[in-house]
Design a protein around this motif. Sequence first.
Motif, PDB file in Angstrom:
ATOM      1  N   ILE A 189       0.864  -1.187   0.000  1.00  0.00           N
ATOM      2  CA  ILE A 189       0.000   0.000   0.000  1.00  0.00           C
ATOM      3  C   ILE A 189       0.894   1.228   0.000  1.00  0.00           C
ATOM      4  N   THR A 237      -1.404  10.303   1.311  1.00  0.00           N
ATOM      5  CA  THR A 237      -2.717   9.666   1.199  1.00  0.00           C
ATOM      6  C   THR A 237      -2.527   8.328   0.474  1.00  0.00           C
ATOM      7  N   PRO A 238      -3.138   7.233   1.002  1.00  0.00           N
ATOM      8  CA  PRO A 238      -2.953   5.944   0.322  1.00  0.00           C
ATOM      9  C   PRO A 238      -3.556   5.934  -1.081  1.00  0.00           C
ATOM     10  N   ILE A 239      -2.886   5.210  -1.999  1.00  0.00           N
ATOM     11  CA  ILE A 239      -3.389   5.116  -3.382  1.00  0.00           C
ATOM     12  C   ILE A 239      -3.877   3.704  -3.683  1.00  0.00           C
ATOM     13  N   PRO A 240      -4.826   3.532  -4.614  1.00  0.00           N
ATOM     14  CA  PRO A 240      -5.456   4.558  -5.443  1.00  0.00           C
ATOM     15  C   PRO A 240      -6.457   5.398  -4.644  1.00  0.00           C
ATOM     16  N   ILE A 241      -6.680   6.623  -5.099  1.00  0.00           N
ATOM     17  CA  ILE A 241      -7.595   7.512  -4.386  1.00  0.00           C
ATOM     18  C   ILE A 241      -8.273   8.457  -5.377  1.00  0.00           C
ATOM     19  N   TYR A 297      -8.701  -1.780   8.522  1.00  0.00           N
ATOM     20  CA  TYR A 297      -8.347  -1.309   7.178  1.00  0.00           C
ATOM     21  C   TYR A 297      -7.408  -2.303   6.490  1.00  0.00           C
ATOM     22  N   GLN A 304      -8.010  -4.559   3.183  1.00  0.00           N
ATOM     23  CA  GLN A 304      -7.087  -4.500   2.037  1.00  0.00           C
ATOM     24  C   GLN A 304      -6.690  -5.910   1.631  1.00  0.00           C
ATOM     25  N   ASP A 316     -10.031  -1.545  -8.727  1.00  0.00           N
ATOM     26  CA  ASP A 316      -9.496  -0.252  -8.315  1.00  0.00           C
ATOM     27  C   ASP A 316     -10.535   0.621  -7.627  1.00  0.00           C
ATOM     28  N   THR A 337     -10.868  -0.507  -4.052  1.00  0.00           N
ATOM     29  CA  THR A 337      -9.701  -0.083  -3.263  1.00  0.00           C
ATOM     30  C   THR A 337      -9.757   1.418  -3.001  1.00  0.00           C
ATOM     31  N   THR A 338     -10.203   2.160  -4.012  1.00  0.00           N
ATOM     32  CA  THR A 338     -10.320   3.608  -3.846  1.00  0.00           C
ATOM     33  C   THR A 338     -11.330   3.939  -2.744  1.00  0.00           C
ATOM     34  N   PHE A 339     -12.462   3.240  -2.762  1.00  0.00           N
ATOM     35  CA  PHE A 339     -13.468   3.448  -1.718  1.00  0.00           C
ATOM     36  C   PHE A 339     -12.876   3.147  -0.343  1.00  0.00           C
ATOM     37  N   ASN A 384      -9.718   3.173   0.587  1.00  0.00           N
ATOM     38  CA  ASN A 384      -8.744   4.199   0.961  1.00  0.00           C
ATOM     39  C   ASN A 384      -9.430   5.495   1.396  1.00  0.00           C
ATOM     40  N   SER A 385     -10.512   5.867   0.674  1.00  0.00           N
ATOM     41  CA  SER A 385     -11.238   7.092   1.044  1.00  0.00           C
ATOM     42  C   SER A 385     -11.849   6.952   2.430  1.00  0.00           C
ATOM     43  N   TYR A 412     -10.949   4.979   4.876  1.00  0.00           N
ATOM     44  CA  TYR A 412      -9.910   4.958   5.911  1.00  0.00           C
ATOM     45  C   TYR A 412      -9.368   6.356   6.154  1.00  0.00           C
ATOM     46  N   LYS A 413      -9.138   7.074   5.049  1.00  0.00           N
ATOM     47  CA  LYS A 413      -8.578   8.418   5.168  1.00  0.00           C
ATOM     48  C   LYS A 413      -9.553   9.324   5.916  1.00  0.00           C
TER      49      LYS A 413
END
Lengths: 570, 155
Positions: free
Chosen positions: A344, A368-372, B30, B34, B45, B48-50, B52-53, B55-56
Amino acid sequence: MFTVGIDLGTTTSVVAYIEDGAPKIVEVDGGKITTPSVVSYVGGQPIVGREAILNGNSSAPLFSMKRLMGSDEKVAGKNAVEVSADILSHLKRITEAKVGKQIDSAIITVPAHFSDLQRTATKQAASIAGIKVLRLINEPTAAALAFGIDKNKNGVFAVYDFGGGTFDFSVLRLVDGIFQVLATGGDNYLGGDDIDNKIAEYNFQKQGINKKELSEKDMIAAHLVSKLMKEQLGESDSVHKKYIYDGQEFDFELTADLLEKFAEELIRKTLDISTQVLKDAKIHSIDGVVLAGGMTKSPLVKRVVRDFFKTQIYDDLNPEAVVAVGAAIQADGIVTKNKNLLLIDVVPLTLGIETVGGAVDKIIHRNTPIPIVEKREYTTYQDNQTGIKFRVVQGERALAKDCRSLATFELSGIPPMPAGMPRVIVEFGVDVNGLLNLKAYEKTLGISQTITVEPSSGLSNDEMISILQKAFENAEVDAEKSKEITIQIECERMLKFWDSLLNDLPEQAHNEAEQKLGELSNALKKKDFTEIVKLKTILENIYGQYLDDIISARLSGKAISDIQEKQLCK
Amino acid sequence: MECKESRNYFEFFDVPASFNVDEAALTLAYLRKQQQLHADGDVDDAETTFLNSAYKTLSNPISRGEYFLKLQGIDIDAMPTEAAIEMFELREQYDALQNDEDREHFQLELEKKNELTIEKLKETSDLSEFAKIFCVLRFINSFLEKVRTDVYSRD
């Protein structure tokens, strides 16, 4: 499927792959693991690596071109993408000949905080070289991967990656095969090359050499002498080397004290960056620091890093190979769909949009982790405004002018409305390669536009296509051809090459090579591939030894004929 | 896409819907997600993007607070007058600083204030009180962002 990891470095490049579960490094020039990232040209044809430094008939060799990646600056008519493509083609050819397989895909590593433009430029170079890029990964992340797999450890680790041209520092959490980057930072213009320059400068001054009178090749020789002294200093307190210029011998020196003085400022900068990254990672202690990059071979760097971080230092993996090995592990993991390996990574630099007044509206923050994907809403500030212009910037500074400009785009066709009425959404996406995708649309009416970010100063699409076509026309090896044909062509080329080389070799090597060449051409006729591969390796070793002798002769200022005499006396 | 985005982040990670989130548990959840996605084969993707969003959003106190209040259906009001005056004074103090060293010192003090405010929020259960303090946190944070950038930008 044959996949490799390529560390396309500023000063040296390395290729690694996984065979039977274990990492292997492609050996070049008779047992060496690194290929100097140096290219010279003879009649427009590229010569790469050690030969580029040595070939007397070529143009002046181009060094450290990676530092110009993503810019349109040209040296001797070549930009960084073209030169990198030549290096990659060479690495591809050597690897395929060595391993006897066509490369299907590769992971190429880039400095962690390479900008979007620099990443795109790297991908362009690979596609010109005919290499399918599986993914771009960050150099320190790759180093952590190699370390984590090798040591099978859990915890929070930092990677201190100090190479010839760039410095990167990353903090990662390792949990059962998951490599989570917590924060990263670095400097693209901070590397060992700068120390070599200082050593050369010092000696020019001391010897009263007027730098302005030196030719390009004289300068390069001075830097090579300096670099060699730096690398040899570990074993003693001072090193002396002869430098020949204008028929005169000069005594170049380097002492431990001097090196410390020259390196101090650079090392302090690396520690400042490291401190910032540790702060960004919001962790209080680390379980160890992994060393990567050629500069970390220096005992001085090792000592300072150990004293500063007050934690375990891991330097037992070859710092010059660790990045390529990590890339190979990840490439293999992707191709074999290894479920126990997960990486990651993060966005290395903040991405934003310039607002009215020149400030930056930060949209995706660094780390910020990718992909985003992130969205922002904008609107018009004048009545009946039909378009909005955006400038996308990358960097941590407050003002857009201090950040790197990535792209400018305009969403047009907005119907006349009072100011503040249209709702324009800008979408920023960063994919797993760290590459940016932009989208903009008007929400109420659905006018949309997708923007691809291309190096505004790099190659245009047309240029790319024309270079690609040339690359295909020039390709001597059809991708369909088998392993045997690859080897055969390689050998035929080798025979031709040796023909011109034989007379330059010292007697002993000459005789040995002549005999092996005879055997090789017989083996080729018989298509005895086991024998061919064996002979090829022997010949490469002879050549490697010859190159070594010449390089050290050049560096110590001796004529090649001296060496030949010495060897004849043996 | 709409359906994915309407998923509740707290429920998604299986942590209590509270500002006072256990960060270690969140990170663990998280990483597990993953790994799960990764193990499912070809990684999607968008998914994974969801992830990451989500988690962020939850790992950062500001976005977590905003998200939490949005879920509660509470609009973020203006700051209480008293706090507004204090913040205004802080701002004036900062603008009067002459050198980098003082700015750096100011930054450290502000970072502390930021941390204290976050702690205070974690202990506040009354929602309207929470919303008020959150306004203050948001101000401190954007102010801090400016100070950090200033300190980062000097050379």
